[in-house]
Design a protein around this motif. Structure first.
Motif, short mmCIF file in Angstrom:
data_model
loop_
_atom_site.label_atom_id
_atom_site.label_comp_id
_atom_site.label_asym_id
_atom_site.label_seq_id
_atom_site.Cartn_x
_atom_site.Cartn_y
_atom_site.Cartn_z
N TYR A 103 69.52 44.05 20.10
CA TYR A 103 68.22 44.04 19.44
C TYR A 103 67.81 42.60 19.12
O TYR A 103 68.57 41.84 18.53
N GLY A 104 66.61 42.22 19.55
CA GLY A 104 66.08 40.89 19.25
C GLY A 104 66.58 39.77 20.15
O GLY A 104 66.22 38.62 19.96
N PHE A 105 67.42 40.08 21.15
CA PHE A 105 67.99 39.04 22.01
C PHE A 105 67.48 39.11 23.45
O PHE A 105 67.93 38.36 24.29
N ARG A 106 66.54 39.99 23.73
CA ARG A 106 66.09 40.20 25.11
C ARG A 106 65.51 38.93 25.72
O ARG A 106 65.75 38.63 26.88
N ILE A 107 64.76 38.17 24.94
CA ILE A 107 64.15 36.93 25.44
C ILE A 107 65.01 35.72 25.08
O ILE A 107 65.29 34.88 25.93
N ILE A 108 65.42 35.63 23.82
CA ILE A 108 66.13 34.43 23.35
C ILE A 108 67.56 34.37 23.89
O ILE A 108 68.12 33.28 24.04
N GLY A 109 68.16 35.52 24.20
CA GLY A 109 69.55 35.56 24.68
C GLY A 109 69.81 34.66 25.89
O GLY A 109 70.69 33.80 25.84
N PRO A 110 69.05 34.84 26.99
CA PRO A 110 69.28 33.98 28.16
C PRO A 110 69.02 32.49 27.88
O PRO A 110 69.67 31.63 28.47
N ILE A 111 68.07 32.20 26.97
CA ILE A 111 67.81 30.80 26.60
C ILE A 111 69.03 30.23 25.89
O ILE A 111 69.47 29.11 26.18
N LEU A 112 69.60 31.00 24.95
CA LEU A 112 70.82 30.56 24.25
C LEU A 112 71.98 30.35 25.23
O LEU A 112 72.73 29.39 25.10
N ILE A 113 72.10 31.25 26.20
CA ILE A 113 73.16 31.11 27.20
C ILE A 113 72.96 29.84 28.01
O ILE A 113 73.91 29.11 28.30
N GLY A 114 71.70 29.54 28.34
CA GLY A 114 71.39 28.31 29.06
C GLY A 114 71.76 27.06 28.29
O GLY A 114 72.30 26.11 28.84
N THR A 115 71.53 27.08 26.96
CA THR A 115 71.87 25.91 26.13
C THR A 115 73.38 25.76 25.96
O THR A 115 73.85 24.69 25.62
N SER A 116 74.13 26.85 26.18
CA SER A 116 75.58 26.80 26.00
C SER A 116 76.30 26.13 27.18
O SER A 116 77.51 25.99 27.16
N HIS A 117 75.55 25.78 28.21
CA HIS A 117 76.08 25.11 29.41
C HIS A 117 77.03 26.00 30.20
O HIS A 117 77.91 25.50 30.91
N LEU A 118 76.86 27.33 30.09
CA LEU A 118 77.59 28.24 30.96
C LEU A 118 77.09 28.00 32.39
O LEU A 118 75.89 27.96 32.63
N LYS A 119 78.00 27.83 33.32
CA LYS A 119 77.63 27.43 34.68
C LYS A 119 76.81 28.52 35.38
O LYS A 119 77.09 29.71 35.22
N PRO A 120 75.82 28.09 36.19
CA PRO A 120 75.00 29.07 36.93
C PRO A 120 75.82 30.01 37.81
O PRO A 120 75.49 31.18 37.95
#
Length: 199
Positions: A103-120
């Motif tokens: 809940y509440g992470f549908r949009i912000i979740g992938p952005i947070l993952i991107g900032t965490s430097h998890l490799k593509p």
């Protein structure tokens, strides 16, 4: 023109576009359309999964490129953002797959993952897997909902049926979101209690 007419007229393309950002309602309606014989189940799952993959992939790359600047604007939620980032570091695979169910992470979740430097190369296959699980669950819920509700709607005219389906789909999305939110709060309470006993 309502959502049901869009699905009937434009079919899989409407499902793909509708599921790019927030697709639970349109995916449920896709499942209902399958039940009504308008669309085919595997193609509905494929269309909404593809929309979810594309949407999350774009948000992930936005996070990698501009995430720090974006997150600076959410000063009120700094604590929650740090908690989410810590969770990504500890359980990256579960977070990527589960973010579209939170809940509440549908949009912000992938952005947070991107900032965490998890490799593509790690994010992409997990994103694909998560999108297909999500598409399968919500399409099935729409189909089952169609199975349960259709006998009650036989007496209504066609226009009223379409609006009832939209209302049912939206109500189901809100119920699922409430359940996920309530579940997350329960997990937090349990963790807080176990910390007290650990001390």
């Amino acid at each position: 023109m309502d959502i049901n007419q869009l699905i009937s007229q434009y079919g899989y393309a409407a499902l793909l576009v509708g599921s790019l950002a927030e697709g639970e309602t349109i995916t449920l309606l896709g499942g209902v359309a399958v039940h009504q014989g308008l669309l085919r189940f595997p193609l509905v799952v494929l269309a909404v999964a593809l929309g979810g993959i594309i949407g999350d992939q774009l948000l992930y790359f936005v996070g990698r490129r501009y995430g720090v600047k974006i997150l600076r604007r959410f000063t009120r939620y700094r604590g929650k953002i740090h908690q989410a980032q810590a969770l990504i570091r500890r359980h990256p695979y579960l977070f990527v797959i589960g973010t579209r169910f939170m809940y509440g992470f549908r949009i912000i979740g992938p952005i947070l993952i991107g900032t965490s430097h998890l490799k593509p190369k790690i994010f992409l296959p997990l994103n694909i897997l998560g999108a297909f699980i999500w598409a399968l669950i919500f399409t099935t819920l729409g189909y089952v909902g169609g199975e349960v509700i259709t006998p009650w709607l036989e007496s209504f005219d066609q226009h009223a049926k379409r609006w009832i389906w939209v209302v049912i789909a939206i109500a189901l999305v809100f119920c699922l979101r409430w359940w996920f939110r309530h579940r997350r709060k329960s997990v937090k309470r349990i963790r807080a209690i176990t910390k007290l006993f650990a001390v």
